[in-house]
Design a protein around this motif. Structure first.
Motif, PDB file in Angstrom:
ATOM      1  N   TRP A  57       2.097  -7.242  -8.747  1.00 41.45           N
ATOM      2  CA  TRP A  57       2.256  -5.895  -8.196  1.00 41.45           C
ATOM      3  C   TRP A  57       1.883  -5.770  -6.716  1.00 41.45           C
ATOM      4  N   PRO A  58       0.891  -6.553  -6.186  1.00 39.40           N
ATOM      5  CA  PRO A  58       0.550  -6.333  -4.768  1.00 39.40           C
ATOM      6  C   PRO A  58       1.709  -6.620  -3.809  1.00 39.40           C
ATOM      7  N   ALA A  59       2.620  -7.523  -4.180  1.00 43.84           N
ATOM      8  CA  ALA A  59       3.760  -7.790  -3.291  1.00 43.84           C
ATOM      9  C   ALA A  59       4.683  -6.572  -3.236  1.00 43.84           C
ATOM     10  N   VAL A  96       4.886  -9.546 -17.464  1.00 41.68           N
ATOM     11  CA  VAL A  96       3.619  -9.233 -16.792  1.00 41.68           C
ATOM     12  C   VAL A  96       2.998  -7.979 -17.421  1.00 41.68           C
ATOM     13  N   ALA A  97       3.839  -6.988 -17.708  1.00 40.48           N
ATOM     14  CA  ALA A  97       3.328  -5.752 -18.313  1.00 40.48           C
ATOM     15  C   ALA A  97       2.805  -6.006 -19.723  1.00 40.48           C
ATOM     16  N   THR A  98       3.378  -6.993 -20.412  1.00 35.04           N
ATOM     17  CA  THR A  98       2.872  -7.335 -21.744  1.00 35.04           C
ATOM     18  C   THR A  98       1.427  -7.800 -21.661  1.00 35.04           C
ATOM     19  N   VAL A  99       1.121  -8.573 -20.615  1.00 34.11           N
ATOM     20  CA  VAL A  99      -0.241  -9.090 -20.443  1.00 34.11           C
ATOM     21  C   VAL A  99      -1.154  -8.042 -19.826  1.00 34.11           C
ATOM     22  N   SER A 137       2.070   2.094 -12.312  1.00 37.56           N
ATOM     23  CA  SER A 137       2.085   3.554 -12.113  1.00 37.56           C
ATOM     24  C   SER A 137       2.088   3.923 -10.637  1.00 37.56           C
ATOM     25  N   PHE A 138       1.548   3.034  -9.789  1.00 39.82           N
ATOM     26  CA  PHE A 138       1.469   3.370  -8.357  1.00 39.82           C
ATOM     27  C   PHE A 138       2.861   3.593  -7.756  1.00 39.82           C
ATOM     28  N   VAL A 139       3.873   2.968  -8.359  1.00 36.29           N
ATOM     29  CA  VAL A 139       5.234   3.126  -7.823  1.00 36.29           C
ATOM     30  C   VAL A 139       5.641   4.599  -7.894  1.00 36.29           C
ATOM     31  N   PRO A 183      -3.159  -8.348   0.561  1.00 29.47           N
ATOM     32  CA  PRO A 183      -4.493  -8.022   0.037  1.00 29.47           C
ATOM     33  C   PRO A 183      -4.542  -8.075  -1.495  1.00 29.47           C
ATOM     34  N   ASP A 184      -5.657  -8.581  -1.990  1.00 32.65           N
ATOM     35  CA  ASP A 184      -5.940  -8.587  -3.447  1.00 32.65           C
ATOM     36  C   ASP A 184      -4.773  -9.119  -4.280  1.00 32.65           C
ATOM     37  N   SER A 185      -4.202 -10.217  -3.857  1.00 36.09           N
ATOM     38  CA  SER A 185      -3.000 -10.704  -4.550  1.00 36.09           C
ATOM     39  C   SER A 185      -3.153 -12.112  -5.130  1.00 36.09           C
ATOM     40  N   GLY A 186      -4.354 -12.705  -5.016  1.00 40.86           N
ATOM     41  CA  GLY A 186      -4.503 -14.079  -5.508  1.00 40.86           C
ATOM     42  C   GLY A 186      -5.667 -14.227  -6.467  1.00 40.86           C
TER      43      GLY A 186
END
Ligand code: SF4
Length: 362
Positions: A168-170, A191-194, A201-203, A277-280
Motif C-alpha cells: 500500500w505505501p507505493a 494482500v488483503a487476505t493477509v 481505506s486510505f484510498v 516511507p514505511d514500505s519495507g
C-alpha cells in the motif's frame, strides 16, 4: 448461490454510461496476468483502461540488495537460495563481473532456486557446515510465511537477506504525489487476505477515489471493474470487497501476528523509484542475528544505492503505471524474456514479461 459470469459482468459494464474516460490501476502481478491472459482489456468498451502498477516485488528490488546477494553467493562456502525469478534479474556492473545470480552460478557460486521457505530450511539442514543465505524479495504474502518460519525456529546456519516490501505505501506515495495517472484502484486480493481490507481505506478516506478488492478470476476482476466504474459514475466511492470468499475484516490474524512479532517496518528503497516511507520489512532485534547483512556486512566501498534501472530500461515508469510495457523503446526489440534488459521482463509478476507472454506484442 449462482455465480455471475464474466460475460454478464461485461454486459453490465457495457451498459454503463461513463461521463468521461476512466483509468483503473491494478497493483498485483497476479491480477495483471489474469487481465492480460483472459483478454479483459480488449473486451472492455472504449474509454476504460486498466493499467498495471506496482505489483512486482522482484521488479523493485534495489540494486544494492542484488549486489549483496551476488557478493555473498561468491563467498566461499555460502549457499545462496532464492525464488527462481530472482536468479535472472540483471544489475549494472562493470564488464566481466557477474550481472545476475545466474551468472554468479555460472562463475562457480552455489546458487539454488527454491519454491518455498521450507526448501530453504531443508537445504540449511542438509548443509550444516555452510551458511545458507535465503534472499527474499516479496510483498506481504511472501514475507508472512518467512516470518512464521523464523518464529517457529530455523537451523542455526540459515540466514535471510530481506528485500521485502509492503504494497500500500507505493500506492499512497503515488496518490500523495498528485501525479497518479489513474482514477480508480483495483486492490490486491491476496494482500488483503493477509493484511485485511482496511489497509486500503486510505484510498477512499484521503483521496475520495473508487476502490475494490478483487480475486484472480476474470469474474472477480470484472466485478471489481464494474464496482469502481459505478462508484465513479455515482460519485460515491467506497471500498468494495469483490473477493469476500477469502478477504475478511482484519485479514489473517495468524499471519499478521507472525509478521508483527518478527518484522518491523521502515523506510525502504524501491529500484528506480527511490525511498518510500514505511514500505519495507526488516527483522526485529530478536531475529537480527539471522540477518545476512549484519552477519556478512558489505565491505567498505561496496556498491550502495545505485537505484537505477539498466540504461534505456523504463521499468520504473512501467511499475508506476506511467507508461504501458510496450511503450518502452526496448520492449520486444532489445528486451525479451529470452534476453531481458530490465527486471520487469524477468519476473513472472513483471508487467513486461506478462504482456510479452500473453501475446501483447504491438
Ligand atoms: Fe525494462 Fe525491458 Fe520492460 Fe523496457 S521492456 S521497461 S527494458 S523490462
Amino acid at each position: 448461490m449462482t455465480q455471475t459470469t464474466a460475460q454478464t459482468w461485461l454486459t453490465r459494464i457495457r451498459e454503463l454510461a461513463l461521463p468521461r474516460p476512466i483509468r483503473l490501476m491494478n497493483v498485483c502481478g497476479g491480477h495483471e496476468r489474469s487481465i492480460s491472459f483472459s483478454g479483459i482489456r480488449g473486451a472492455l468498451p472504449p474509454g476504460i483502461e486498466i493499467i498495471p502498477g506496482p505489483g512486482c516485488p522482484v521488479c523493485v528490488c534495489p540494486e544494492e540488495d542484488l549486489y549483496d546477494a551476488i557478493r555473498l553467493s561468491l563467498e566461499e562456502d555460502i549457499v545462496l537460495v532464492a525464488f527462481g525469478d530472482m536468479l535472472r534479474v540483471p544489475v549494472n556492473v562493470p564488464k566481466g563481473e557477474p550481472r545476475s545470480l545466474e551468472q554468479a552460478r555460472a562463475a562457480g557460486a552455489d546458487v539454488r532456486a527454491i519454491a518455498s521457505p521450507q526448501e530453504a530450511a531443508a537445504i540449511a539442514r542438509a548443509e550444516p557446515g555452510k551458511p545458507v543465505v535465503f534472499f527474499v524479495a516479496g510483498f506481504e504474502t511472501t514475507t508472512a510465511p518467512v516470518a512464521a518460519m523464523l518464529a517457529e525456529g530455523v537451523p542455526d546456519n540459515l540466514l535471510i537477506l530481506l528485500a521485502a516490501r509492503l504494497t500500500w505505501p507505493a500506492v499512497a506515495m503515488l496518490l500523495d504525489s498528485g501525479e497518479a495517472a489513474f482514477d480508480a484502484l483495483i486492490a490486491p486480493g491476496h494482500v488483503a487476505t493477509v493484511m485485511g481490507p482496511e489497509e486500503w481505506s486510505f484510498v477512499i478516506d484521503r483521496h475520495r477515489m473508487p476502490a475494490a478488492i478483487a480475486g484472480f478470476t476474470p469474474e472477480s476482476l470484472l466485478a471489481a471493474t464494474y464496482s469502481v466504474l459505478r462508484q465513479a459514475i455515482e460519485g460515491k466511492p467506497f471500498l468494495d470487497n469483490c473477493y469476500p470468499e477469502l478477504v475478511r475484516p482484519g485479514g489473517n490474524p495468524t499471519a499478521r501476528r507472525w509478521l508483527n512479532e518478527v518484522m518491523q517496518v521502515e523506510d525502504a528503497n524501491w529500484r528506480g523509484i527511490g525511498i518510500i516511507p514505511d514500505s519495507g520489512f526488516t527483522p526485529r532485534p530478536a531475529w537480527q542475528h539471522l540477518d545476512a547483512r549484519r552477519v556478512f556486512p558489505a565491505p567498505e566501498g561496496a556498491r550502495r544505492r545505485a537505484g537505477e534501472m539498466p540504461p534505456g530500461c523504463d521499468c520504473a515508469a512501467v511499475v508506476l503505471g506511467k507508461i504501458y510495457p510496450d511503450q518502452c523503446r526496448l520492449y520486444g526489440r532489445a528486451c525479451t524474456p529470452r534476453s531481458p534488459i530490465g527486471p520487469c521482463m524477468v519476473s513472472d509478476e513483471g508487467a513486461c514479461r506478462i504482456w510479452w507472454s500473453s501475446g501483447l506484442r504491438e
